[in-house]
Design a protein around this motif. Structure first.
Motif, PDB file in Angstrom:
ATOM      1  N   ASN A   1      98.930   8.138  59.993  1.00 47.12           N
ATOM      2  CA  ASN A   1      99.271   9.629  59.338  1.00 47.12           C
ATOM      3  C   ASN A   1      97.713  10.243  59.729  1.00 47.12           C
ATOM      4  O   ASN A   1      97.326  11.664  58.615  1.00 47.12           O
ATOM      5  CB  ASN A   1      99.393   9.315  57.725  1.00 47.12           C
ATOM      6  CG  ASN A   1      98.058   8.295  57.728  1.00 47.12           C
ATOM      7  OD1 ASN A   1      97.201   8.214  57.498  1.00 47.12           O
ATOM      8  ND2 ASN A   1      99.169   7.347  56.622  1.00 47.12           N
TER       9      ASN A   1
ATOM     10  N   LEU B   1      93.571   8.323  55.091  1.00 50.30           N
ATOM     11  CA  LEU B   1      93.865   8.298  53.652  1.00 50.30           C
ATOM     12  C   LEU B   1      93.850   6.726  52.752  1.00 50.30           C
ATOM     13  O   LEU B   1      93.875   5.431  53.337  1.00 50.30           O
ATOM     14  CB  LEU B   1      95.863   7.723  53.900  1.00 50.30           C
ATOM     15  CG  LEU B   1      96.913   8.075  52.889  1.00 50.30           C
ATOM     16  CD1 LEU B   1      96.236   8.992  52.015  1.00 50.30           C
ATOM     17  CD2 LEU B   1      98.084   7.110  53.104  1.00 50.30           C
TER      18      LEU B   1
ATOM     19  N   GLN C   1     101.023   3.620  52.658  1.00 45.79           N
ATOM     20  CA  GLN C   1     100.952   4.572  54.126  1.00 45.79           C
ATOM     21  C   GLN C   1     101.005   3.322  55.381  1.00 45.79           C
ATOM     22  O   GLN C   1     100.524   3.945  56.216  1.00 45.79           O
ATOM     23  CB  GLN C   1     100.764   5.728  54.456  1.00 45.79           C
ATOM     24  CG  GLN C   1     101.598   6.507  53.314  1.00 45.79           C
ATOM     25  CD  GLN C   1     103.166   6.570  52.829  1.00 45.79           C
ATOM     26  OE1 GLN C   1     103.076   7.359  53.828  1.00 45.79           O
ATOM     27  NE2 GLN C   1     103.259   5.659  52.382  1.00 45.79           N
ATOM     28  N   GLU C   2     100.106   1.994  55.414  1.00 46.27           N
ATOM     29  CA  GLU C   2      99.744   1.452  56.468  1.00 46.27           C
ATOM     30  C   GLU C   2     100.664   0.398  56.673  1.00 46.27           C
ATOM     31  O   GLU C   2     102.017  -0.247  56.409  1.00 46.27           O
ATOM     32  CB  GLU C   2      98.676   0.874  56.138  1.00 46.27           C
ATOM     33  CG  GLU C   2      97.253   1.509  55.825  1.00 46.27           C
ATOM     34  CD  GLU C   2      96.052   0.746  56.400  1.00 46.27           C
ATOM     35  OE1 GLU C   2      95.643  -0.422  56.362  1.00 46.27           O
ATOM     36  OE2 GLU C   2      95.334   0.898  54.867  1.00 46.27           O
ATOM     37  N   THR C   3     100.285   0.163  58.525  1.00 51.01           N
ATOM     38  CA  THR C   3     101.585  -0.673  59.119  1.00 51.01           C
ATOM     39  C   THR C   3     100.680  -1.839  59.657  1.00 51.01           C
ATOM     40  O   THR C   3      99.737  -1.550  60.397  1.00 51.01           O
ATOM     41  CB  THR C   3     102.063   0.057  60.174  1.00 51.01           C
ATOM     42  OG1 THR C   3     102.700   1.526  59.940  1.00 51.01           O
ATOM     43  CG2 THR C   3     103.349  -0.382  60.808  1.00 51.01           C
TER      44      THR C   3
ATOM     45  N   LYS D   1      99.120  15.678  57.581  1.00 52.73           N
ATOM     46  CA  LYS D   1      98.795  14.215  58.046  1.00 52.73           C
ATOM     47  C   LYS D   1      96.702  14.606  57.630  1.00 52.73           C
ATOM     48  O   LYS D   1      96.953  15.437  57.438  1.00 52.73           O
ATOM     49  CB  LYS D   1      98.537  14.695  59.822  1.00 52.73           C
ATOM     50  CG  LYS D   1     100.020  14.503  60.673  1.00 52.73           C
ATOM     51  CD  LYS D   1     100.257  13.119  60.215  1.00 52.73           C
ATOM     52  CE  LYS D   1     102.070  12.911  60.696  1.00 52.73           C
ATOM     53  NZ  LYS D   1     102.641  11.868  60.749  1.00 52.73           N
ATOM     54  N   THR D   2      96.229  13.999  57.702  1.00 48.28           N
ATOM     55  CA  THR D   2      94.688  13.690  57.238  1.00 48.28           C
ATOM     56  C   THR D   2      93.503  13.807  58.104  1.00 48.28           C
ATOM     57  O   THR D   2      93.741  13.168  58.880  1.00 48.28           O
ATOM     58  CB  THR D   2      94.726  12.593  56.053  1.00 48.28           C
ATOM     59  OG1 THR D   2      93.528  12.990  55.810  1.00 48.28           O
ATOM     60  CG2 THR D   2      94.971  11.176  57.073  1.00 48.28           C
TER      61      THR D   2
ATOM     62  N   SER E   1      95.689  13.064  61.337  1.00 47.94           N
ATOM     63  CA  SER E   1      95.567  13.987  62.588  1.00 47.94           C
ATOM     64  C   SER E   1      95.193  14.207  63.873  1.00 47.94           C
ATOM     65  O   SER E   1      93.861  14.118  63.778  1.00 47.94           O
ATOM     66  CB  SER E   1      94.977  15.509  61.122  1.00 47.94           C
ATOM     67  OG  SER E   1      95.228  16.698  62.033  1.00 47.94           O
TER      68      SER E   1
ATOM     69  N   ARG F   1     100.146  -1.893  52.979  1.00 52.13           N
ATOM     70  CA  ARG F   1      98.944  -3.283  52.634  1.00 52.13           C
ATOM     71  C   ARG F   1      98.907  -3.234  51.576  1.00 52.13           C
ATOM     72  O   ARG F   1      99.325  -2.322  50.965  1.00 52.13           O
ATOM     73  CB  ARG F   1      97.091  -2.555  53.268  1.00 52.13           C
ATOM     74  CG  ARG F   1      96.645  -3.421  52.612  1.00 52.13           C
ATOM     75  CD  ARG F   1      94.744  -2.473  53.330  1.00 52.13           C
ATOM     76  NE  ARG F   1      94.418  -2.398  54.372  1.00 52.13           N
ATOM     77  CZ  ARG F   1      93.749  -3.574  55.588  1.00 52.13           C
ATOM     78  NH1 ARG F   1      93.621  -3.912  55.029  1.00 52.13           N
ATOM     79  NH2 ARG F   1      93.315  -2.985  56.839  1.00 52.13           N
TER      80      ARG F   1
ATOM     81  N   ALA G   1      87.808  -2.533  55.522  1.00 47.27           N
ATOM     82  CA  ALA G   1      89.419  -3.349  55.408  1.00 47.27           C
ATOM     83  C   ALA G   1      89.985  -4.097  56.089  1.00 47.27           C
ATOM     84  O   ALA G   1      89.749  -4.436  56.841  1.00 47.27           O
ATOM     85  CB  ALA G   1      90.707  -2.286  54.586  1.00 47.27           C
ATOM     86  N   PRO G   2      90.012  -5.669  55.744  1.00 44.45           N
ATOM     87  CA  PRO G   2      90.358  -6.979  56.420  1.00 44.45           C
ATOM     88  C   PRO G   2      91.884  -5.956  57.219  1.00 44.45           C
ATOM     89  O   PRO G   2      92.117  -5.344  56.992  1.00 44.45           O
ATOM     90  CB  PRO G   2      90.683  -7.659  56.029  1.00 44.45           C
ATOM     91  CG  PRO G   2      89.886  -7.488  54.364  1.00 44.45           C
ATOM     92  CD  PRO G   2      90.064  -6.147  54.277  1.00 44.45           C
ATOM     93  N   VAL G   3      91.187  -6.469  58.803  1.00 45.60           N
ATOM     94  CA  VAL G   3      92.534  -6.313  59.701  1.00 45.60           C
ATOM     95  C   VAL G   3      93.614  -7.841  59.450  1.00 45.60           C
ATOM     96  O   VAL G   3      93.767  -8.728  58.261  1.00 45.60           O
ATOM     97  CB  VAL G   3      91.955  -6.878  61.346  1.00 45.60           C
ATOM     98  CG1 VAL G   3      91.758  -8.132  61.312  1.00 45.60           C
ATOM     99  CG2 VAL G   3      92.897  -5.924  62.075  1.00 45.60           C
TER     100      VAL G   3
ATOM    101  N   ASN H   1      88.073  -3.922  62.758  1.00 39.66           N
ATOM    102  CA  ASN H   1      88.751  -2.974  62.189  1.00 39.66           C
ATOM    103  C   ASN H   1      88.210  -2.288  61.419  1.00 39.66           C
ATOM    104  O   ASN H   1      88.643  -0.871  60.158  1.00 39.66           O
ATOM    105  CB  ASN H   1      89.275  -3.660  60.595  1.00 39.66           C
ATOM    106  CG  ASN H   1      90.682  -3.036  60.856  1.00 39.66           C
ATOM    107  OD1 ASN H   1      91.420  -2.655  61.946  1.00 39.66           O
ATOM    108  ND2 ASN H   1      91.118  -3.280  59.629  1.00 39.66           N
TER     109      ASN H   1
ATOM    110  N   VAL I   1     101.285  12.189  51.716  1.00 39.10           N
ATOM    111  CA  VAL I   1     101.218  11.652  52.717  1.00 39.10           C
ATOM    112  C   VAL I   1     102.703  11.101  52.837  1.00 39.10           C
ATOM    113  O   VAL I   1     103.708  11.500  53.388  1.00 39.10           O
ATOM    114  CB  VAL I   1     100.384  11.780  53.775  1.00 39.10           C
ATOM    115  CG1 VAL I   1     100.792  10.252  54.920  1.00 39.10           C
ATOM    116  CG2 VAL I   1      99.093  11.711  53.644  1.00 39.10           C
TER     117      VAL I   1
ATOM    118  N   LEU J   1      98.166  -0.561  64.765  1.00 36.93           N
ATOM    119  CA  LEU J   1     100.454   0.356  64.529  1.00 36.93           C
ATOM    120  C   LEU J   1      99.692   1.623  63.687  1.00 36.93           C
ATOM    121  O   LEU J   1     101.162   2.234  63.554  1.00 36.93           O
ATOM    122  CB  LEU J   1     100.660  -0.583  64.092  1.00 36.93           C
ATOM    123  CG  LEU J   1     101.112  -2.071  64.805  1.00 36.93           C
ATOM    124  CD1 LEU J   1     101.761  -2.981  63.632  1.00 36.93           C
ATOM    125  CD2 LEU J   1     101.471  -1.712  65.704  1.00 36.93           C
ATOM    126  N   ASN J   2      98.311   1.733  63.211  1.00 41.36           N
ATOM    127  CA  ASN J   2      98.161   2.589  62.584  1.00 41.36           C
ATOM    128  C   ASN J   2      97.829   4.151  63.547  1.00 41.36           C
ATOM    129  O   ASN J   2      97.402   5.442  63.418  1.00 41.36           O
ATOM    130  CB  ASN J   2      97.009   2.729  60.817  1.00 41.36           C
ATOM    131  CG  ASN J   2      97.627   1.409  60.391  1.00 41.36           C
ATOM    132  OD1 ASN J   2      98.144   2.052  59.464  1.00 41.36           O
ATOM    133  ND2 ASN J   2      97.171   0.762  60.483  1.00 41.36           N
TER     134      ASN J   2
END
Lengths: 516, 306
Positions: B98, A438, A298-300, A433-434, B100, A303, A119-121, B241, A426, B59-60
């Motif tokens: 998220n 995710l 759930q990404e920061t 947590k995984t 673990s 996304r 996935a792109p940053v 990434n 989540v 950040l993740n």
């Protein structure tokens, strides 16, 4: 004292030496796949039902020159001069490709997918760039070969190769040109002999179809793809399996047939599957309007959801109305007791996770930088097909059935995901947590389960004695998503059923395509 | 007690140095029949890491923290030949996202340290050491979940040469080690490094470690500055990434300080502390590592020297 010293020096030297002398080379499990030597050449495959071609003669193949002409003799001499100076590397190339064209191009496809499954940053401003097919080498590299993209890519390449081979086998029967080693017994043959006519070359047909399709699907990897194509064609000449005109006719046919698939792919709506910010917002609003908690990334930074319009892509095995009819009933409401129970079950899996369950999670995760779940099922099929002595065309037909199932499974699954826009465990329980990774799209239904249900169904039809094994694998793949806290039980169980339903269309096709 | 501990839990994504990070890196020997053992706690964390050579944050993940408690023991077979063993329990966790964290007992390591040569040169004393060791996983921990895996799951053989020069109480010590790493195994049967591999086995590149340390070496107090480099001899960069992978080219250089104090009134007991800071790296986190430990010595045999 002195003796003790020397003892330890010797011990040290021995231990270190023992370590260094061990080989660290690793072996791919298909490195030593045997040369393709089909029990049945399927010489009548020209009569099998193609997927897109209206008939095997839709693209013409000119009659080959007679084997008595100087041109043909020159081509025989080309084989002989290669064979007179074969290097070890040449022999290794012949051995590699002799295992089968569909087998090796399948592996090449999976390598390309794994390379591009990233996935792109995020940009500085918190938005995300979208890879561009017209500028594939600029970051973010095109494509982002995520599971839907991969499923579609595998399907198009497999389907194009199958149709091209049906046409090739038709012309083999029409022209009946014998193999070089039959025409001239002084030609060495480095692969198992076959009484299948050699014009046009089935291997080159596969090459032509693959190369043409991959220009569309992996436009930034042409150097790698062309190098493989050249090597493959050379292997066929060096091995004495084909003369150059067999190769050229096969390659041209493969390209022509693939061009028809390229046209279909350009119009199958996958290009618009990324959606727009307005569409992403609408999906959220629609879920809220239904009284449900919408899926949230759930990404920061957050996304955009993966390919929200992939559910509208044109299917291979059935029409769009059928695709909609395969949509499962709704998941438990996000506010329901049932959902609470299922979320708690996922949490309990996390709390009590065993080492074996992590192994299962990771075995099936097929996440970032892998060939994705559809690729995993291709790999499973490949390992088994190697043992079956299928002809090249039957390999292609079986892979096409599998990959059309997987692509259509992706379409039906993605349609459901965005129709219901259901949050991940989540999201509903932040304690969760995984141990997997995710995925950035809605939960219901599980992609892994849908893919696996479809694949197990069609593979169980192709190799009935392994049907129970495939079902067990599909169930394990499905459960792995609960162990990894990626999915609720409903996602997994319904996903398996929907996948199986999709796979049934492939089974139905298999029964009527003339190959059984 | 003369054991001293160098904390090399400076590692970041991984504990490639832990377990073999005590006394195999310094120039101090236990006397014959001396036995010393103890526990050391280490806390390591990073926010920035190098993706290949590109420094970034994620950040993740937020800040990734690794804690460990390590048991270590050292025994003097002779004044010039020591053996030492150790094993850590490790916890990892992120501050965001998220994913673990993981925990478990990692690798056991055993080293033989031999002072092969000693000579007075000028005002000081020169010593040469040869050190050999082995480490191997004590549990079937997960290696395929970096940066949260607690180790790389390889069996390692280490050969280290060391030169120490001591003038009065001032020492300068340099060492270089070659680490032969065995292959590692994944729970999956295919992976992509720089090409697609159809196997669960990873060809792990070997590694080298270099260290310079200098400072004060008194009877009760030892205080040194450390410069340490770990270089993976092969491996590949994390692509843009992507997640880290066990056979990445993980390199780092740390600077740090180490202090050990033997209690004057009770010389069986010593305490120590260290801090290490990553100044450059590749495919690893920019970790700051702090540690503290306490060790207790026993004397076997009748005529022990003190």
């Amino acid at each position: 004292m002195i003796r003790v010293k020397y003892f330890y020096i010797l011990l040290l030297v021995f231990v270190i030496g023992a370590g260094i002398s061990c080989s660290k080379d690793i072996v791919n499990r298909t490195d030593d796949a045997p040369a393709l030597s089909p029990a049945n050449t399927d010489a009548n495959a020209g009569t099998w039902k193609p997927i897109l071609l209206t008939s095997p003669t839709e693209f013409a193949v000119a009659a080959p020159g007679a084997v008595t002409t100087p041109d043909y003799v020159a081509q025989i001499n080309e084989i002989k001069s290669w064979q007179a100076r074969m290097t070890e590397e040449d022999k290794a190339i012949v051995k590699y490709w002799s295992a089968g064209a569909i087998l090796r191009w399948g592996e090449i496809m999976r390598e390309l997918v794994a390379k591009h499954n990233l996935a792109p940053v995020a940009n500085e401003d918190g938005t995300y760039p979208v890879p561009s097919a017209t500028n594939p080498l600029a970051y973010p590299l095109f494509p982002f070969a995520n599971p839907p993209y991969a499923a579609r890519a595998y399907a198009y390449v497999s389907a194009a190769q199958y149709d091209a081979l049906v046409a090739a086998y038709h012309y083999k029967n029409v022209y009946k040109r014998a193999a070089p080693y039959v025409v001239d017994p002084s030609v060495n043959v480095l692969i198992p002999k076959s009484d299948l006519p050699s014009y046009p070359s089935e291997d080159a047909t596969v090459v032509g179809a693959a190369v043409e399709m991959l220009k569309l699907l992996f436009p930034g990897d042409q150097d790698f793809i062309q190098r493989k194509a050249e090597e493959h064609k050379r292997a066929r000449i060096m091995s004495g399996a084909n003369v150059r005109s067999d190769i050229e006719a096969g390659e041209a046919l493969g390209r022509s047939v693939a061009s028809k698939f390229v046209t279909r792919a350009r119009g199958d709506r996958a290009g618009a599957a990324v959606g727009t910010p307005a569409i992403w917002a609408q999906l959220e609003q629609d879920a809220i309007a239904k009284g449900e908690i919408p899926w949230i990334s759930q990404e920061t930074p957050k996304r955009p959801p993966m390919l929200p319009l992939f559910g509208k892509v044109k299917t291979f095995l059935f029409d769009s109305l059928t695709a909609i009819s395969l949509r499962p009933p709704p998941p438990p409401s996000t506010g329901s007791e049932q959902m609470k129970k299922e979320t708690e079950e996922v949490y309990q899996f996390m709390k009590n996770l065993t080492r074996d369950q992590i192994a299962i999670t990771h075995f099936w995760a097929d996440g970032v930088s892998t060939y994705t779940p559809p690729g995993h099922w291709n790999a499973i099929a490949t390992d088994d097909f190697i043992t079956k002595n299928f002809s090249e065309v039957r390999w292609a037909r079986n892979m096409a059935l599998l990959n059309m199932s997987l692509m259509d499974a992706a379409i039906v699954c993605w349609e459901a995901k965005y129709y219901y826009f259901n949050p991940r465990p989540v999201q509903l329980d932040p304690r969760i947590k995984t141990t997997a990774g995710l995925p950035n799209f809605p939960s219901y239904i599980s992609g892994h389960s849908t893919f696996s249900g479809a694949a197990a169904n069609i593979l169980g039809h192709i190799i009935p004695e392994k049907a129970a094994d495939y079902d067990a694998m599909a169930k394990e793949a499905s459960m792995s998503r609960m162990y990894g806290t990626i999915h609720y039980r409903s996602d997994c169980e319904v996903g398996l059923v929907v996948g199986k339903n999709v796979g049934s269309y492939a089974v139905q096709r298999a029964r009527t395509d003339g190959a059984e | 007690m003369r054991i001293k501990i160098f904390i090399a839990l400076s590692c970041i994504f991984l504990f490639m140095e832990s377990g073999r990070s005590q006394t195999d890196l310094d120039a101090i020997m236990m006397n014959k029949n001396q036995f010393c053992n103890g526990l050391q706690y280490a806390h390591s964390s990073w926010k920035n890491y190098w993706e290949g050579e590109l420094k970034r944050e994620n950040l993740n993940l937020g800040t990734v923290t690794t804690q460990s408690v390590m048991y270590m023991a050292n025994y003097g077979i002779t004044d010039n030949l020591n053996i030492m063993v150790g094993a850590p329990y490790i916890w990892t966790k992120p501050s965001a996202g998220n994913m673990s964290g993981m925990n478990g007992i990692q690798d056991i390591s055993a080293f033989v340290k031999w002072r092969a040569y000693q000579k007075k040169i000028g005002k000081g004393k020169l010593s040469l050491y040869a050190i050999g060791g082995i480490s191997t996983p004590l549990s079937d921990y997960v290696i395929d979940f970096l940066p949260f895996s607690i180790g790389l799951g390889t069996t390692n053989l280490t050969a280290r040469g060391m030169v120490d020069y001591l003038v009065g109480k001032i020492n300068l010590t340099g060492s270089a080690a070659y680490i032969r790493r065995g292959n590692a195994e994944l729970d999956r049967n295919s992976y992509f490094d720089t090409e697609l591999r159809l196997t669960n086995e990873i060809n792990m590149p070997d590694a080298a470690q270099y260290q310079l340390r200098a400072g004060y070496r008194g009877k009760y107090l030892i205080a040194e500055g450390l410069l340490t480099n770990w270089t993976t001899l092969g491996g590949f960069d994390i692509t843009r990434n992507n997640m880290p992978f066990p056979s990445n080219k993980m390199n780092n250089t740390t600077v740090g300080a180490y202090v050990k104090y033997t209690i004057k009134q009770h010389t069986n007991l010593s305490i120590l502390g260290s801090a290490n800071f990553t100044v450059s790296g590749r495919n690893m986190g920019q970790a700051n590592t702090y540690s503290a430990g306490a060790f207790y010595a026993f004397y076997f045999g009748k005529n022990h020297k003190k």
